[in-house]
Design an enzyme around this catalytic site. Structure first.
Site, PDB file in Angstrom:
ATOM      1  N   LYS A 185      13.426 -18.347   9.023  1.00 42.12           N
ATOM      2  CA  LYS A 185      13.763 -17.338   8.007  1.00 42.12           C
ATOM      3  C   LYS A 185      12.614 -17.360   7.004  1.00 42.12           C
ATOM      4  O   LYS A 185      12.568 -18.166   6.091  1.00 42.12           O
ATOM      5  CB  LYS A 185      15.094 -17.710   7.322  1.00 42.12           C
ATOM      6  CG  LYS A 185      15.875 -16.565   6.737  1.00 42.12           C
ATOM      7  CD  LYS A 185      15.167 -15.781   5.654  1.00 42.12           C
ATOM      8  CE  LYS A 185      15.103 -16.452   4.321  1.00 42.12           C
ATOM      9  NZ  LYS A 185      14.162 -15.776   3.391  1.00 42.12           N
ATOM     10  N   SER A 238      11.324 -23.475  -4.069  1.00 41.41           N
ATOM     11  CA  SER A 238      11.432 -23.991  -5.438  1.00 41.41           C
ATOM     12  C   SER A 238      12.523 -25.057  -5.526  1.00 41.41           C
ATOM     13  O   SER A 238      13.454 -25.083  -4.712  1.00 41.41           O
ATOM     14  CB  SER A 238      11.731 -22.836  -6.381  1.00 41.41           C
ATOM     15  OG  SER A 238      12.911 -22.190  -5.961  1.00 41.41           O
ATOM     16  N   CYS A 293       1.768 -25.290  -4.051  1.00 46.05           N
ATOM     17  CA  CYS A 293       2.602 -26.411  -4.511  1.00 46.05           C
ATOM     18  C   CYS A 293       1.752 -27.632  -4.815  1.00 46.05           C
ATOM     19  O   CYS A 293       2.208 -28.566  -5.456  1.00 46.05           O
ATOM     20  CB  CYS A 293       3.652 -26.748  -3.466  1.00 46.05           C
ATOM     21  SG  CYS A 293       2.909 -27.340  -1.960  1.00 46.05           S
ATOM     22  N   GLU A 395       7.236 -25.783 -13.824  1.00 44.51           N
ATOM     23  CA  GLU A 395       6.262 -25.301 -12.839  1.00 44.51           C
ATOM     24  C   GLU A 395       6.020 -23.820 -13.155  1.00 44.51           C
ATOM     25  O   GLU A 395       6.932 -22.993 -13.034  1.00 44.51           O
ATOM     26  CB  GLU A 395       6.815 -25.446 -11.422  1.00 44.51           C
ATOM     27  CG  GLU A 395       5.837 -24.974 -10.371  1.00 44.51           C
ATOM     28  CD  GLU A 395       6.413 -24.988  -8.956  1.00 44.51           C
ATOM     29  OE1 GLU A 395       7.549 -24.534  -8.760  1.00 44.51           O
ATOM     30  OE2 GLU A 395       5.707 -25.464  -8.045  1.00 44.51           O
TER      31      GLU A 395
END
Ligand code: NAD
Length: 510
Positions: A185, A238, A293, A395
């Site tokens: 997905k 996330s 990331c 972040e």
């Protein structure tokens, strides 16, 4: 006027990307959402969001393909991976164009992403060696014992927007090489590279149903998490979503690894080669518009002298950054992924100013000629950042670098160890003792010494500590082989046929 209307395009004219189920591209029915070209700000296509029917067809296909695939010799599975690698290389331009058109990153950066994905495919080509079991001869009198690693069944991967080719390849090459069938997905923001990779896998000879792509959003993810036929879930995205996926998935009895967000610090020691450290920081903070990331978002400078040098040099270099569409390879930085991401960056810059940080370079008013509606922001640099500010704690996922000034290495390490994330970090130093102390004691999963982006190679495994990873095993490398298989241990004895044995009631000991 919508971006579509201003371009004279009717929404109904746009192509709708569907799914890839049972070895075929399948049109989506029902719900869909827009996919943008971030450089122009225009909607370029739509992507289907899977409903229960498409989901059911996908699971049926993956389930039907599993028995034959798990019994296919690993060497045969490896041969398909070899062909897939060759096809990825032959179609590299096409894949990278797709990445750039939907993600926005500069083409060279897309090539780097694809290259790191291909390395995982190369590692998966060694699956026969990786799946070799363990054998204990004479574990007891006339008894031999061995362990083998069997596939789990159907495995799902749910991936983020920022590496639409590489992060899926962190998962599916090893999952399918281990004998599982896979449902991917991908992110609904840049779904096309996944469909192209599915076609290439079919061309490489992968049987229908072993690899499927189901486009969708939260609704699709919930279908995956609630379905008991799916044995395991690999997630990258996330932290709030990673945490919820880990909880829901494990509550439903699945094996789950969920990699989350990050706030990666680079420590610059007084003995560091400052020019090289600044070059490394430029790439690590502003490459891919900070949407990595492993991006460095905090530079911790040890001592005022180093801090002043680093800030002055960064300021000059950031002002020289070339920002524009990713299709122009002379650019250093492309646009952000969405308008919402752009607004979010602007909001963090305002928060930083309100909370007392010094904005040394402000990238907000950047205009890219000919691309006025694109989601562009220039590189930003904050100095005098402290641990309580939201630009430090959160972040941001954009090209915003924060400078924190500290007096010594222990203060730098305490800062990093107290942060909620623990994905990547690095230290710039010329001193071996400092490097050894840092790597030994820092509470972070991936650590660099004079390497700003310490992304492990394919034969190692990738993962963070603290709230950057929920689960026990990292992605790709040896951990992935363990994640996508279940150990089975056999104990066997063939007693001599002419010997009568008495019943023994004590627990068997060797
Ligand atoms: P995201 O969490 O918004 O989305 C990731 C995936 O989850 C997508 O497929 C999305 O469709 C799905 N999703 C979104 N909302 C959901 C919900 N409420 N319920 C269920 N599924 C949902 O992440 P993103 O914006 O696509 O990617 C950026 C994030 O990914 C950053 O935080 C970044 O640090 C992280 N990331 C982490 C790593 C790592 O290795 N740790 C690698 C790449 C990206």
């Amino acid at each position: 006027m919508s971006s579509l209307e201003s371009a004279g395009i009717e929404a109904a004219d746009l192509p709708v990307l569907g799914h890839y189920i049972d070895g075929k591209e399948v049109p989506g029915e029902g719900r869909s959402c827009d996919v943008f070209d971030p450089a122009t700000g225009q909607v370029s296509k739509k992507v289907a969001l899977a409903d229960a029917d498409s989901f059911e067809r996908t699971v049926y296909s993956a389930q039907s393909a599993f028995p034959a695939w798990r019994h296919t010799p690993p060497q045969k599975r490896a041969q398909i991976m070899f062909r897939f690698k060759q096809l990825l290389e032959e179609h590299a331009d096409e894949i990278c164009q797709l990445i750039t058109s939907e993600h926005g990153k500069v083409l060279d950066d897309a090539r780097g992403e694809l290259g790191r994905g291909i390395e995982v495919v190369e590692y998966a080509c060694g699956i026969s060696e990786l799946l070799k079991g363990e054998f204990s001869k004479n574990a007891g009198p006339d008894i031999d014992s061995w362990s083998e690693f069997q596939p789990l069944g159907i495995v799902a991967g749910i991936t983020p927007f920022n590496f639409p080719a590489m992060v899926p390849m962190w998962m599916f090459p090893l999952a399918i090489a281990c004998g599982n069938t896979f449902i991917l997905k991908p992110s609904e923001r840049d779904p096309s590279p996944a469909i192209l990779m599915a076609k290439l896998l079919s061309e490489a000879g992968l049987p229908d149903g072993v690899f499927n792509v189901l486009n969708g959003d939260k609704e699709t993810v919930d279908l995956i998490l609630n379905d008991e036929r799916i044995q395991a879930v690999s997630f990258v995205g996330s932290t709030p979503i990673a945490e919820s996926i880990y909880q829901k998935g494990t509550d439903a009895g699945k094996r789950v690894q969920a990699l989350g967000g990050a706030k990666n610090h680079a420590v610059i020691m007084p003995d560091a080669d400052v020019d090289n450290a600044v070059s490394a920081l430029m790439g690590a903070a502003y490459g891919s518009c900070g949407e990595r990331c492993m991006a460095i978002s905090v530079a911790v400078c040890v001592g005022e002298e180093v801090a002043d040098k680093v800030v002055t040099r960064l300021e000059n270099r950031i002002k020289e950054l070339k920002v524009g569409p990713g299709t122009d390879t002379s650019n250093d930085m492309g646009p952000l992924i969405t308008k919402e991401a752009l607004q979010r960056i602007h909001s963090y810059i305002e928060q930083g100013l309100e909370q007392g940080a010094e904005l040394v370079v402000d990238g907000r008013n950047l205009l890219v000629s000919g691309y006025e509606n694109g989601f562009f922001v220039g590189g930003c640099l904050f100095d005098e950042v402290t641990a309580g500010m939201s630009i430090y704690t959160d972040e941001i996922f954009g090209p915003v670098l924060c400078i924190v000034r500290v007096k010594d290495l222990d203060e730098a390490m305490m800062l990093i160890n107290r942060h909620e994330y623990g994905n990547g970090t690095c230290v710039f130093t010329r001193d071996g003792e400092t490097a050894r102390y840092f790597t030994d004691n820092i509470q972070v999963g991936m650590v660099g010494v004079n390497v700003a982006l310490p992304v492990p190679v394919a034969s190692q495994s990738f993962g963070g500590w603290k709230r950057s990873l929920f689960g026990d095993l990292y992605v790709y490398g040896p951990d992935a082989v363990r994640f996508y298989t279940r150990r089975k241990t056999m104990t066997q004895r063939w007693p001599a046929s002419n010997k009568t044995e008495k019943a023994k009631f004590s627990f068997p000991a060797s």
